[in-house]
Structure formats: C-alpha cells, structure tokens
Design a protein around this motif. Structure first.
Motif, PDB file in Angstrom:
ATOM      1  N   GLN A 113      22.176  31.840  33.448  1.00 35.03           N
ATOM      2  CA  GLN A 113      21.482  31.256  34.597  1.00 35.03           C
ATOM      3  C   GLN A 113      22.303  31.467  35.853  1.00 35.03           C
ATOM      4  O   GLN A 113      23.518  31.583  35.787  1.00 35.03           O
ATOM      5  N   SER A 114      21.612  31.462  36.994  1.00 34.19           N
ATOM      6  CA  SER A 114      22.311  31.858  38.222  1.00 34.19           C
ATOM      7  C   SER A 114      23.407  30.872  38.623  1.00 34.19           C
ATOM      8  O   SER A 114      24.377  31.273  39.250  1.00 34.19           O
ATOM      9  N   ASN A 115      23.318  29.593  38.214  1.00 31.68           N
ATOM     10  CA  ASN A 115      24.398  28.660  38.592  1.00 31.68           C
ATOM     11  C   ASN A 115      25.662  28.854  37.765  1.00 31.68           C
ATOM     12  O   ASN A 115      26.669  28.194  38.003  1.00 31.68           O
ATOM     13  N   LYS A 116      25.627  29.757  36.777  1.00 32.94           N
ATOM     14  CA  LYS A 116      26.817  30.014  35.942  1.00 32.94           C
ATOM     15  C   LYS A 116      27.440  31.386  36.202  1.00 32.94           C
ATOM     16  O   LYS A 116      28.414  31.750  35.545  1.00 32.94           O
ATOM     17  N   THR A 117      26.893  32.124  37.147  1.00 33.21           N
ATOM     18  CA  THR A 117      27.361  33.505  37.286  1.00 33.21           C
ATOM     19  C   THR A 117      28.817  33.596  37.757  1.00 33.21           C
ATOM     20  O   THR A 117      29.527  34.513  37.363  1.00 33.21           O
ATOM     21  N   ARG A 118      29.259  32.636  38.594  1.00 35.84           N
ATOM     22  CA  ARG A 118      30.620  32.773  39.129  1.00 35.84           C
ATOM     23  C   ARG A 118      31.666  32.702  38.009  1.00 35.84           C
ATOM     24  O   ARG A 118      32.566  33.555  37.929  1.00 35.84           O
ATOM     25  N   ALA A 119      31.530  31.708  37.157  1.00 37.79           N
ATOM     26  CA  ALA A 119      32.487  31.577  36.053  1.00 37.79           C
ATOM     27  C   ALA A 119      32.460  32.824  35.165  1.00 37.79           C
ATOM     28  O   ALA A 119      33.497  33.292  34.685  1.00 37.79           O
ATOM     29  N   VAL A 120      31.285  33.362  34.964  1.00 37.14           N
ATOM     30  CA  VAL A 120      31.156  34.550  34.108  1.00 37.14           C
ATOM     31  C   VAL A 120      31.805  35.755  34.787  1.00 37.14           C
ATOM     32  O   VAL A 120      32.550  36.516  34.163  1.00 37.14           O
ATOM     33  N   ALA A 121      31.529  35.918  36.087  1.00 35.79           N
ATOM     34  CA  ALA A 121      32.108  37.049  36.824  1.00 35.79           C
ATOM     35  C   ALA A 121      33.631  36.979  36.833  1.00 35.79           C
ATOM     36  O   ALA A 121      34.318  37.999  36.834  1.00 35.79           O
TER      37      ALA A 121
ATOM     38  N   LEU B 139      30.125  46.215  39.325  1.00 36.14           N
ATOM     39  CA  LEU B 139      29.567  46.234  37.978  1.00 36.14           C
ATOM     40  C   LEU B 139      29.656  47.646  37.409  1.00 36.14           C
ATOM     41  O   LEU B 139      29.590  48.622  38.146  1.00 36.14           O
ATOM     42  N   ARG B 140      29.789  47.729  36.089  1.00 38.28           N
ATOM     43  CA  ARG B 140      29.728  49.022  35.424  1.00 38.28           C
ATOM     44  C   ARG B 140      28.598  48.973  34.396  1.00 38.28           C
ATOM     45  O   ARG B 140      28.687  48.232  33.414  1.00 38.28           O
ATOM     46  N   LEU B 141      27.552  49.712  34.654  1.00 38.70           N
ATOM     47  CA  LEU B 141      26.422  49.762  33.724  1.00 38.70           C
ATOM     48  C   LEU B 141      26.864  50.471  32.444  1.00 38.70           C
ATOM     49  O   LEU B 141      27.248  51.637  32.471  1.00 38.70           O
ATOM     50  N   ARG B 142      26.812  49.767  31.304  1.00 38.46           N
ATOM     51  CA  ARG B 142      27.268  50.365  30.046  1.00 38.46           C
ATOM     52  C   ARG B 142      26.141  50.688  29.076  1.00 38.46           C
ATOM     53  O   ARG B 142      26.341  51.425  28.125  1.00 38.46           O
ATOM     54  N   GLY B 143      24.929  50.093  29.292  1.00 33.92           N
ATOM     55  CA  GLY B 143      23.836  50.439  28.393  1.00 33.92           C
ATOM     56  C   GLY B 143      22.804  49.345  28.255  1.00 33.92           C
ATOM     57  O   GLY B 143      22.520  48.618  29.203  1.00 33.92           O
ATOM     58  N   LEU B 144      22.237  49.244  27.045  1.00 35.44           N
ATOM     59  CA  LEU B 144      21.130  48.334  26.769  1.00 35.44           C
ATOM     60  C   LEU B 144      21.486  47.384  25.631  1.00 35.44           C
ATOM     61  O   LEU B 144      22.340  47.679  24.784  1.00 35.44           O
TER      62      LEU B 144
ATOM     63  N   ARG C 165      23.092  40.946  41.038  1.00 32.65           N
ATOM     64  CA  ARG C 165      23.636  40.914  42.405  1.00 32.65           C
ATOM     65  C   ARG C 165      24.669  39.810  42.561  1.00 32.65           C
ATOM     66  O   ARG C 165      25.700  39.991  43.199  1.00 32.65           O
ATOM     67  N   ARG C 166      24.394  38.659  41.960  1.00 30.24           N
ATOM     68  CA  ARG C 166      25.369  37.559  42.031  1.00 30.24           C
ATOM     69  C   ARG C 166      26.655  37.930  41.296  1.00 30.24           C
ATOM     70  O   ARG C 166      27.763  37.676  41.790  1.00 30.24           O
ATOM     71  N   LEU C 167      26.525  38.518  40.109  1.00 26.51           N
ATOM     72  CA  LEU C 167      27.720  38.911  39.356  1.00 26.51           C
ATOM     73  C   LEU C 167      28.548  39.920  40.151  1.00 26.51           C
ATOM     74  O   LEU C 167      29.787  39.837  40.192  1.00 26.51           O
ATOM     75  N   ALA C 168      27.876  40.861  40.788  1.00 28.22           N
ATOM     76  CA  ALA C 168      28.591  41.883  41.564  1.00 28.22           C
ATOM     77  C   ALA C 168      29.325  41.244  42.742  1.00 28.22           C
ATOM     78  O   ALA C 168      30.479  41.565  43.032  1.00 28.22           O
ATOM     79  N   ALA C 169      28.656  40.316  43.417  1.00 22.78           N
ATOM     80  CA  ALA C 169      29.260  39.675  44.581  1.00 22.78           C
ATOM     81  C   ALA C 169      30.438  38.789  44.174  1.00 22.78           C
ATOM     82  O   ALA C 169      31.391  38.615  44.935  1.00 22.78           O
ATOM     83  N   GLN C 170      30.382  38.236  42.962  1.00 18.83           N
ATOM     84  CA  GLN C 170      31.381  37.253  42.545  1.00 18.83           C
ATOM     85  C   GLN C 170      32.493  37.835  41.684  1.00 18.83           C
ATOM     86  O   GLN C 170      33.467  37.134  41.368  1.00 18.83           O
ATOM     87  N   ARG C 171      32.385  39.101  41.282  1.00 19.10           N
ATOM     88  CA  ARG C 171      33.436  39.711  40.466  1.00 19.10           C
ATOM     89  C   ARG C 171      34.670  39.898  41.344  1.00 19.10           C
ATOM     90  O   ARG C 171      34.613  40.609  42.363  1.00 19.10           O
ATOM     91  N   PRO C 172      35.827  39.295  40.979  1.00 18.74           N
ATOM     92  CA  PRO C 172      37.014  39.411  41.823  1.00 18.74           C
ATOM     93  C   PRO C 172      37.450  40.868  42.004  1.00 18.74           C
ATOM     94  O   PRO C 172      37.370  41.675  41.068  1.00 18.74           O
ATOM     95  N   ALA C 173      37.914  41.187  43.210  1.00 16.05           N
ATOM     96  CA  ALA C 173      38.270  42.566  43.542  1.00 16.05           C
ATOM     97  C   ALA C 173      39.448  43.076  42.726  1.00 16.05           C
ATOM     98  O   ALA C 173      39.598  44.278  42.527  1.00 16.05           O
ATOM     99  N   ASP C 174      40.301  42.158  42.241  1.00 15.85           N
ATOM    100  CA  ASP C 174      41.486  42.609  41.503  1.00 15.85           C
ATOM    101  C   ASP C 174      41.228  42.735  39.998  1.00 15.85           C
ATOM    102  O   ASP C 174      42.151  42.988  39.226  1.00 15.85           O
ATOM    103  N   MET C 175      39.983  42.552  39.582  1.00 16.13           N
ATOM    104  CA  MET C 175      39.648  42.752  38.170  1.00 16.13           C
ATOM    105  C   MET C 175      38.901  44.066  38.001  1.00 16.13           C
ATOM    106  O   MET C 175      38.291  44.578  38.945  1.00 16.13           O
TER     107      MET C 175
END
Ligand SMILES: *Cc1c(COP(=O)(O)O)cnc(C)c1O
Length: 228
Positions: free
Chosen positions: A83-91, A155-160, A107-117
C-alpha cells in the motif's frame, strides 16, 4: 517436518529435479525462502544452512525481523501487496519488491529509494485470469507498466511475478511463461517469480527463474495477519 536445513535440502532437490525434467540448466532457478509469520530464530537456522534470500509479506513484521537479524548479509524481498503508505519503509529497507501493479506505487518507490543504495529491484505482478491473488495487472497491461518502471531512475525492472490459483491448469502457467519470454525480449529483464511450495514443478516447467517457498521450508503458518 524435519529440520530447516533438511527441508531446505529437500526443496533444492525438488528444484534440481524440475530443472532436469524441463531441460533447463542446473541453477537456473533461484530459491527465495518465504519467512512470513515465522520467528527470526527460524530464519537464522535457514541462514546457517546457507540461505541468503528471504521473502516477507507484511512490512512491519519484516522490519522487526530485519532489526533482530541485523548484521547478517541477507537479501530481503517483499512478496505481498504494497500500500502507498508503506512505500517509504520498503524503499529504504528492502532489496526487491515483487508485487508492483500500479504506476503510482512504482513512482513512490523510485522517489523514496535512498540515493546511496543500489536501485530497488522491481517485478511487475501479472494477473492471468483466474489467479488466486486479486493483485496484478492484466497481461495486456503488463508491457505498459514495465515500460514505466524501466524509465524510473532509482528502480531496476527485473521481470514479472504471478500467483496462479491452486490447481491451475498447465495452460495458465504456459500463458505466464510466454508473456514473460515476450516481454523479456523487449525489456531484457531476467526474473520470472513463479511457483510456491505446492506448485514449483509446474512453474519451473514453464520458465520460472525464482520460486517463493514458505511451507516446504518452515512448516505451516500458524498466525494469520491482515495484509499490511
Ligand atoms: C506466503 C507466500 C508464498 C509462500 O507460499 P507457500 O505455499 O508457503 O510456499 C509465496 N508467495 C507469496 C506471494 C506468498 O504470499
């Protein structure tokens, strides 16, 4: 059930036999140990037996478990719905997300993924008709969502990923495998997350590259939690 180490070995033997039966290369299929609802001590036993990649479904449970296992070189996959309210912790904490089925979540995951990871590994969940899970995009929509994810920087698209209903006919597995191979040619990704404890052979026969296995490793799940 035997010990975790024994169960892991038995699952690896099943995977190897299914690879051979399908004429696929040894090691073509990765084992993800799905540890949701199981205590950190059981995860540690699996780690001691050589397992490194673990799947969780509930974000808060996973964060607690990660804290208790801090310092171990583990790879964490979120396999449940997000769910969208959990994306930050996941990212911030996970290595892979399997069930992305909306551009908004990506889009939320991409915006919240830390730059140093490292970029977050993402799978697009597909729902072929009759799937057990309500999540996932229709097969006809998968290419569009994959293209959107592929264009996102962190983000890195890895598949399905897919979750066919129990007892699904082999034609359903084949349909998913064929969709994967078609999109793989377009996007160059490498992962089809398909198959669980009871159906990994059917999945491997149709091209799965990663099976998500809980019960066959850790035994039955006793707690049922709301998806979170
Ligand atoms: C729980 C879960 C699994 C593991 O299922 P088992 O039948 O216990 O192997 C696999 N994939 C997803 C998405 C899950 O939620």
């Amino acid at each position: 059930m035997g010990s975790i180490a024994h169960n892991l070995q038995a699952v690896k033997s099943r995977i190897a036999a299914a690879e051979r039966a399908a004429g696929r290369a040894p090691g073509a299929v990765t084992l993800l140990a799905v540890s949701k609802t199981h205590a950190p001590g059981l995860v540690r036993q699996a780690v001691d037996a050589g397992q490194r990649a673990f799947g969780e479904s509930y974000v808060q449970e996973a964060l607690d478990k990660m804290a208790q296992l801090a310092g171990l070189p583990l790879e964490w996959h979120l396999v449940g719905p997000l769910q969208s309210n959990k994306t930050r912790a996941v990212a911030e904490r996970f290595d892979w997300v399997h069930a992305v089925d909306r551009e908004k979540i990506a889009r939320r995951l991409a915006a919240q993924r830390p730059a140093d990871m490292a970029p977050l590994n993402v799978l697009v969940q597909v729902n072929a008709s009759g799937e057990a899970s309500k999540g996932g995009v229709a097969p006809a929509q998968a290419a569009a969502l994959a293209a959107a994810v592929a264009a996102m920087d962190r983000l890195r698209l890895r598949g399905l990923m897919a979750i066919p209903e129990p007892g699904a006919p082999q034609s359903r597995w084949r349909e998913i495998g064929e969709l994967f191979r078609r999109l793989q040619r377009e996007f160059g990704f490498d992962t089809l997350s398909l198959g669980m404890s009871d159906d990994m052979e059917a999945a491997i026969a149709e091209g799965s590259t990663l099976v998500r296995v809980g019960t066959a490793i850790f035994g039955a799940r006793h707690r049922v939690k709301d998806a979170a």
